[in-house]
Write a protein that holds these residues in place. Sequence first.
Motif, PDB file in Angstrom:
ATOM      1  N   GLY A  41      -4.496   8.657   9.362  1.00 17.36           N
ATOM      2  CA  GLY A  41      -3.118   8.805   9.818  1.00 17.36           C
ATOM      3  C   GLY A  41      -2.961   9.677  11.033  1.00 17.36           C
ATOM      4  O   GLY A  41      -1.846  10.017  11.409  1.00 17.36           O
ATOM      5  N   TYR A  81       6.304   5.606   4.703  1.00 22.60           N
ATOM      6  CA  TYR A  81       5.297   5.495   5.752  1.00 22.60           C
ATOM      7  C   TYR A  81       3.893   5.407   5.163  1.00 22.60           C
ATOM      8  O   TYR A  81       3.077   4.565   5.548  1.00 22.60           O
ATOM      9  CB  TYR A  81       5.338   6.715   6.692  1.00 22.60           C
ATOM     10  CG  TYR A  81       6.658   6.963   7.398  1.00 22.60           C
ATOM     11  CD1 TYR A  81       7.526   5.913   7.685  1.00 22.60           C
ATOM     12  CD2 TYR A  81       7.012   8.247   7.807  1.00 22.60           C
ATOM     13  CE1 TYR A  81       8.722   6.144   8.346  1.00 22.60           C
ATOM     14  CE2 TYR A  81       8.202   8.496   8.462  1.00 22.60           C
ATOM     15  CZ  TYR A  81       9.067   7.440   8.722  1.00 22.60           C
ATOM     16  OH  TYR A  81      10.228   7.683   9.365  1.00 22.60           O
ATOM     17  N   LEU A  85       1.092   2.472   5.352  1.00 20.60           N
ATOM     18  CA  LEU A  85      -0.194   2.776   5.972  1.00 20.60           C
ATOM     19  C   LEU A  85      -1.351   2.381   5.056  1.00 20.60           C
ATOM     20  O   LEU A  85      -2.317   1.732   5.472  1.00 20.60           O
ATOM     21  CB  LEU A  85      -0.264   4.276   6.318  1.00 20.60           C
ATOM     22  CG  LEU A  85      -1.589   4.757   6.945  1.00 20.60           C
ATOM     23  CD1 LEU A  85      -1.813   4.062   8.289  1.00 20.60           C
ATOM     24  CD2 LEU A  85      -1.573   6.272   7.135  1.00 20.60           C
ATOM     25  N   THR A 115       3.343  -2.619  11.478  1.00 23.53           N
ATOM     26  CA  THR A 115       1.962  -2.115  11.525  1.00 23.53           C
ATOM     27  C   THR A 115       0.984  -3.284  11.550  1.00 23.53           C
ATOM     28  O   THR A 115       1.213  -4.309  10.899  1.00 23.53           O
ATOM     29  CB  THR A 115       1.638  -1.221  10.315  1.00 23.53           C
ATOM     30  OG1 THR A 115       1.833  -1.970   9.122  1.00 23.53           O
ATOM     31  CG2 THR A 115       2.520   0.017  10.304  1.00 23.53           C
ATOM     32  N   ILE A 127      -5.169   1.549  13.074  1.00 27.29           N
ATOM     33  CA  ILE A 127      -3.884   0.883  12.815  1.00 27.29           C
ATOM     34  C   ILE A 127      -3.029   0.969  14.079  1.00 27.29           C
ATOM     35  O   ILE A 127      -2.898   2.038  14.676  1.00 27.29           O
ATOM     36  CB  ILE A 127      -3.133   1.555  11.641  1.00 27.29           C
ATOM     37  CG1 ILE A 127      -4.006   1.606  10.389  1.00 27.29           C
ATOM     38  CG2 ILE A 127      -1.823   0.811  11.356  1.00 27.29           C
ATOM     39  CD1 ILE A 127      -4.425   0.271   9.848  1.00 27.29           C
TER      40      ILE A 127
END
Length: 948
Positions: A41, A81, A85, A115, A127
């Motif tokens: 992340g 989020y 992810l 995404t 990503i």
Amino acid sequence: MKDKKQPKEKLKSQSSDGSVDEKELLFQITNDLMLYLDLRGRITKINRAGIAFSGFSEDEMIGQLFWKIPGVFSKRNIPKYLKVLKNTIRGEPTESFLSELHEKSGKKHIMEFSTFPIKENRKITSILVVGKDITEQKESENKLHETGEKYRLITENTSDLISLTTFTLNPTYTYASPSHEKIVGYAPENLIGKPCFDLVHPDDKRKLFSLLRKYIGAGGKKFLTEKGSDVSETIQYRFKDKSGNWHYLESTVDIAGSELLIISKDFTERRRIEENYKILVNSSPDALMIVAENGKILSVNPNMARGLGISIKELIGKNTHKILSKEVCEKRTIAGRKALETGEIQENEDERDGKYFHSIFVPILTSDGKKGVQVIARDITKRKNIEEKISKLNECFLSLGSDARKNIEIIVNAAGEILGGACLLYHRLEKERGLLCTWGIWNEPEGYKPEDDPEGHIGYDVIRRNKAGVVIIEDLSGTKYEKIDPNVKKYKLKSYLGYPIRLKGEAVGSFCLCGVKKREFTQDEIKIMGMLAQAVANEEERKLAQDELQKAHDELEERITERTTELSRTNEVLQIEITEHNKSEEEIKRTKDYLDNVIDSASEFMLVVDMNYKVSTWNKTAERLTGYKKREVLRRSINSLDVFLNSKNLQDDIKNIQNGVKISFNELILRSKTGAKKLVRASGSIVMESGTNQTGVLFVGEEITQDSEMRGKLLQGNSYLIVDKSNTSALNLLVDLSVSGSDGLFITRGNPNVIQSMFQAVDAKVIMFSRDRYEEFENVSSLGELTAKIKEFVAKKSKPVVLIDRVDYLLTNFSFEAFVKSLYEINNIISTHNAILLMRVNSDILNASQLAFIEEEVKPLPSQRIDAVELDDQVYGVLIFIDKQNRNNVLVSFKKISQEFSISKVTTAKRLNMLDDRGLIFIKKQGKSKTVHISDKGKLLLSGREAV
């Protein structure tokens, strides 16, 4: 989305020369937020729009966990989020989601985030996050919702061009969305009241007018219906912007009360991309096809149609099993299904009509959103053929042995199998017999003459021209050879490809490929022919070296045998005289003294070892050579004497001779009183008493130690180049240095038995250039292994000397650039470990530039530097005299030179000093007298003058 003020610095996609990376440019100039996250992340890259949205600098964001950047992302949405992810990292499908984003200043934006997983080698490595600012859209939606249904349709499409017009055959604008100004440059107020057709391309007006009239005439039915309608159509046309440029628009029309609602999308960029993609597909050298899940062909490029021999129109809609063979179709179907099931790219190779294809199956979604496979097929027939030829070349080179003539036949047969043609052969000119002889032939025609008068033959002309380089005749028709070459006439040959084979700078044969048809030889065929011609030349060199070595061995053995026979005859005569006459002890002593005098007066080294391995005879030559007197060695065991450095080997040789094993010669290593090592090549024979009893073994031979003065002083930490077509001189130098106390390493290629015989008397390590492994030797097959072996050897030895022979093996198997890079590394190793490198090269296998490269890195032997030597005729005559006397094994003294040229002692000394100062001779002390010997440098100078 409103344009954000982005930094004005130079785009990262733009290089110093002004060229642009298209992908990076699109990433940076888009108004949408775009950033890359690693699998934890953390932000690894962000575009200019993202920096502008956040208000933070790039340095403040890179490397940060995206949800921990202060105030940017709404805290209440962080679980959402993280869930998206994780799903993206797992490869699971995700949907776009809305979230708030706050600038550093506190300003809020409504963002639509999507995404996308980024794969490398089929694994997700990062990503891509794309955020679209829909703040205006949301605000418009809220306002339109308040004003009713009329404006709801507009607010749903605020990113498109939305307009209202009068419902007439010549409609005029009553409303235009703000997006018109962004996309086509018109402010909304400037369009109000303006006729729509004024901005439509003339070629598209009639089409639009006809559709509009049909729409009105149908009684108000919608030409393009709203959501939920059974019919939906699209109108495409060209629209002029404020700058006069044409945009491609795709519009839908709806009735909104008494007006027409037109929602348009600008697909100019999409059309450009589609056209470029179409050009790319149609011009691709690969054959491309898109196949539906049920096997039907949806699209093909021209190359695929040409390969199948069917037009594009006929292919579309057909099933693949109807155009491919059953076996090929089954293999490709299996690969295609696996690609659809796994979602991963599959590959396959197959053969069709004598051609080989490599196919890639890429799972895709077709234009209607259904699963399909894109097939990329490439014709790899040429690559397969090259691989097959390389494999046959490797098999040929690996099958070569020690017999040069047999190796030539192997090379000729391999060349024929690889290159084809009517016949491939090696013509060898045998001058002594005046014949052109065939030493190797592939596909020998009926009635062929292996020996013939050379006149008229193409191959003889190739030899006579005595020039390096290929000879190509693609069509023999109309040439002189059609009339004069007996084989061209007899077998109706039409094409010829040949190389001269050179030996010691002179063409001795021709390596040629003949055909009965006209033939355009490819560059690959010419290169392969050249490589094999060089291999034949190498075998010619091998044969010459073997013949010269055998001749030298035979001559030495004959001389030693003659001398031994003479001494044995003398011994027999003395024994007969003693037996027959039974003379008195005084006569016996006189006879013994006579025999001792004969032995002591011999110029050869003589040694007799009795049955207990003790020295019983030690002549004056042995004393002079070693400094040890008879009294110091007689009746002592050879194992206890310091003079014999290889006493164990000597003891083994004595046992073999006693057991009747024939040994051509023995090499004895002796150490003089001063510590100098001497190498003696001797023949051993049994000493008999009364004709039946063995009393010992007699060794008779001569010193073969080469004086270091002959070649000049070699400095440790340096590399030396030996330019010589034969390896004899280089081998002798290595043996001499090994005898003198250096640790020798010999790296070569050849017959293991012959190589082993060269180093019987010295402890030198041998490494073979070969992919095969030998029991007695190590081997190397790559430049990396060669460098590693040399480094390992010199690191362990105190006085290492390395001789690299057969450089042609390295240049045949590796590029010259790779060889030079390895030479740089080896030279550094030699310098670092204070070693000596000797490298022999044959100038015939290198061109001038290649030899110059090597000479830049490796200095020539001191004995080979003759460029600056200048002598007057009188001094030159003295050098010639010394060389002739040395060749006849005659000792040359100062007095002898004075007498020969009728000059004084002072003049003699002056001329000899001049030759000595230039390294052309060296002077040795023999007791009180001095003898003069020519050096290798002197020999090289004389050979050069003779050549001139």
